[in-house]
Scaffold this active site. Sequence first.
Site, PDB file in Angstrom:
ATOM      1  N   HIS A  16       0.606  -1.200  -0.430  1.00  0.00           N
ATOM      2  CA  HIS A  16      -0.187   0.133  -0.324  1.00  0.00           C
ATOM      3  C   HIS A  16       0.539   1.408  -0.110  1.00  0.00           C
ATOM      4  CE1 HIS A  16      -0.690   0.991   4.727  1.00  0.00           C
ATOM      5  NE2 HIS A  16       0.980   0.934   4.170  1.00  0.00           N
ATOM      6  N   CYS A  35       5.336   6.615   4.479  1.00  0.00           N
ATOM      7  CA  CYS A  35       4.311   5.617   3.329  1.00  0.00           C
ATOM      8  C   CYS A  35       4.097   6.598   2.998  1.00  0.00           C
ATOM      9  CB  CYS A  35       3.933   5.568   5.402  1.00  0.00           C
ATOM     10  SG  CYS A  35       4.801   5.057   6.295  1.00  0.00           S
ATOM     11  N   HIS A  41       4.981   0.093  -0.604  1.00  0.00           N
ATOM     12  CA  HIS A  41       6.121  -0.529   0.512  1.00  0.00           C
ATOM     13  C   HIS A  41       5.073  -1.438   1.478  1.00  0.00           C
ATOM     14  CE1 HIS A  41       3.760   2.033   3.287  1.00  0.00           C
ATOM     15  NE2 HIS A  41       4.025   1.256   4.279  1.00  0.00           N
ATOM     16  N   HIS A  43       3.313  -5.053   3.768  1.00  0.00           N
ATOM     17  CA  HIS A  43       2.688  -5.648   5.119  1.00  0.00           C
ATOM     18  C   HIS A  43       3.395  -7.592   4.911  1.00  0.00           C
ATOM     19  CE1 HIS A  43       3.639  -1.562   6.804  1.00  0.00           C
ATOM     20  NE2 HIS A  43       2.977  -0.581   6.349  1.00  0.00           N
ATOM     21  N   ASP A  81      -4.777 -10.523  -0.285  1.00  0.00           N
ATOM     22  CA  ASP A  81      -3.357 -11.218   0.008  1.00  0.00           C
ATOM     23  C   ASP A  81      -2.187 -10.694  -1.456  1.00  0.00           C
ATOM     24  OD1 ASP A  81      -1.465 -12.905   1.202  1.00  0.00           O
ATOM     25  OD2 ASP A  81      -2.578 -14.343   0.195  1.00  0.00           O
ATOM     26  N   HIS A  82      -1.167 -10.129  -1.423  1.00  0.00           N
ATOM     27  CA  HIS A  82      -0.616 -10.107  -2.379  1.00  0.00           C
ATOM     28  C   HIS A  82      -1.239  -9.132  -3.303  1.00  0.00           C
ATOM     29  CE1 HIS A  82       1.633 -13.294  -0.760  1.00  0.00           C
ATOM     30  NE2 HIS A  82       2.915 -13.242  -1.495  1.00  0.00           N
ATOM     31  N   GLU A 125      -0.338  -4.500  11.524  1.00  0.00           N
ATOM     32  CA  GLU A 125       0.521  -3.804  10.676  1.00  0.00           C
ATOM     33  C   GLU A 125       1.634  -3.996  10.984  1.00  0.00           C
ATOM     34  OE1 GLU A 125      -0.645   0.244   7.945  1.00  0.00           O
ATOM     35  OE2 GLU A 125       0.859   0.829   9.212  1.00  0.00           O
TER      36      GLU A 125
HETATM   37 NI    NI Z   1       2.072   1.176   5.849  1.00  0.00          NI
END
Ligand code: NI
Length: 143
Positions: A16, A35, A41, A43, A81-82, A125
Amino acid sequence: MGQGSITRRYRFCAAHRLHTDYLTIAENRTVFGKCNNSNGHGHNYVVLVTIGSPAADQTGRTMNLDALDRVVAERIVSRFDHQDLNRDPEFAARTTTGENLVLLIWDLLVTQVPEGQLQKVAVIETRDNYFEYTGSAAVSARS
Ligand code: NI
């Protein structure tokens, strides 16, 4: 007898970027810091789903856990997911913060479990960032 609850843990990995078109480039940078980097990036998200038991029955179980696993797999894990959270239609007009993500996950699950049994949704997160939502009951009770 009091009411017990169970919390089940699920995981997904997603990318995200924290950014909103309502702010300027400089303001985004100020509010979101690194961010807001344009490359985004990732998580390893952990989702904690707490199911309560409004009425005890002879099984002593809050709900069928296989059914819960199926619902979370279908509605949450397979969706995120992914993936890039910023491309999810639900995030078209809101930022992909943990605060917003935990609300969305609540909304996706609340109609899929027995009425009144979803007690809390939480998202871990990062090592230090934890988000949770327990529904709007307390808010509506006041209004
Ligand atoms: Ni983040």
